[in-house]
Design an enzyme around this catalytic site. Structure first.
Site, mmCIF file in Angstrom:
data_model
loop_
_atom_site.group_PDB
_atom_site.id
_atom_site.type_symbol
_atom_site.label_atom_id
_atom_site.label_comp_id
_atom_site.label_asym_id
_atom_site.label_seq_id
_atom_site.Cartn_x
_atom_site.Cartn_y
_atom_site.Cartn_z
ATOM 1 N N CYS A 36 0.843 -1.192 0.000
ATOM 2 C CA CYS A 36 0.000 0.000 0.000
ATOM 3 C C CYS A 36 0.884 1.249 0.000
ATOM 4 O O CYS A 36 1.653 1.463 -0.933
ATOM 5 C CB CYS A 36 -0.996 -0.040 1.163
ATOM 6 N N HIS A 41 -3.749 -4.649 -0.500
ATOM 7 C CA HIS A 41 -3.370 -5.282 0.772
ATOM 8 C C HIS A 41 -3.432 -6.800 0.609
ATOM 9 O O HIS A 41 -4.505 -7.391 0.762
ATOM 10 C CB HIS A 41 -4.328 -4.848 1.888
ATOM 11 N N GLU A 100 -2.520 -9.018 2.622
ATOM 12 C CA GLU A 100 -2.897 -9.635 3.900
ATOM 13 C C GLU A 100 -4.404 -9.595 4.135
ATOM 14 O O GLU A 100 -4.900 -10.249 5.058
ATOM 15 C CB GLU A 100 -2.151 -8.945 5.053
#
EC number: 4.3.2.10
Length: 201
Positions: A77, A183, A185
């Site tokens: 990001c 992102h 994750e």
């Protein structure tokens, strides 16, 4: 393998740490020079504004260190945006561009969305360049999770692109520096696979 998440002071590190642990690694969070230099793989997550992030890196004396790293580094990001040269995302009243890490000669610009709302938030498709190892085993146009209002335009180092009003770089690579605007994750199986690919490089 030693995996280190850089403690930049401008990121929610817990979700990245959890995602790496789920892949079977034990990441260490650190801002210490010796620990960072000893890492096999490094992750640079970031949230917030570019100017605040650069201030944190300056206070922690991480700017010269990051620039000379030779092991693979993944910016996430805002972490990806910090690899660029300058950003329009400034905190100061004058509105001057913020100088970033200058790993690559590209600007970060406010997204021209042609009426679509900012921030660009939610799931969107990513089209990688054919054959890049970061996207090995991930389908073209797979969905990843985004939250951002600024982006790096398409350039020499773009390895994946996404469209939101305009087309922008959703992943970049230069030498040992890799970056993703989304992102991983928070992006389910596709995100986990991308992190796995990076850690296995």
């Amino acid at each position: 393998m030693k995996v280190v998440i850089l403690d930049t002071g401008c990121a929610n590190l817990s979700s990245v740490t959890y995602a790496i642990r789920k892949l079977g690694y034990q990441p260490e969070i650190s801002q210490e020079t010796a620990t960072i230099l000893a890492a096999d793989k490094l992750l640079l997550p970031g949230v917030g504004t570019a100017s605040a992030a650069m201030d944190q890196l300056k206070q922690r004396e991480l700017i010269p260190l990051i620039k000379v790293l030779s092991q693979p580094v993944l910016g996430i990001c805002l972490g990806m945006q910090l690899f660029a040269a300058t950003s329009e995302e400034s905190d100061n009243v004058a509105g001057n561009n913020v100088t970033l890490l200058e790993v690559m000669a590209s600007p970060v610009q406010k997204m021209a969305t042609h009426g679509l709302p900012l921030p660009h938030m939610g799931w969107n498709q990513v089209l990688p360049k054919a054959g890049h190892p970061l996207f090995r085993g991930i389908e073209d146009h797979a969905y990843f999770y985004f939250v951002h209002s600024y982006a790096i335009p398409l350039n020499t180092y773009t390895i994946a692109q996404t469209e939101y009003g305009n087309i922008f770089s959703s992943a970049i690579a230069k030498d040992n520096f890799f970056g993703v605007q989304f992102h991983p994750e928070r992006s389910g199986a596709a995100g986990a696979r991308l992190l796995k690919n990076f850690l296995e490089m």
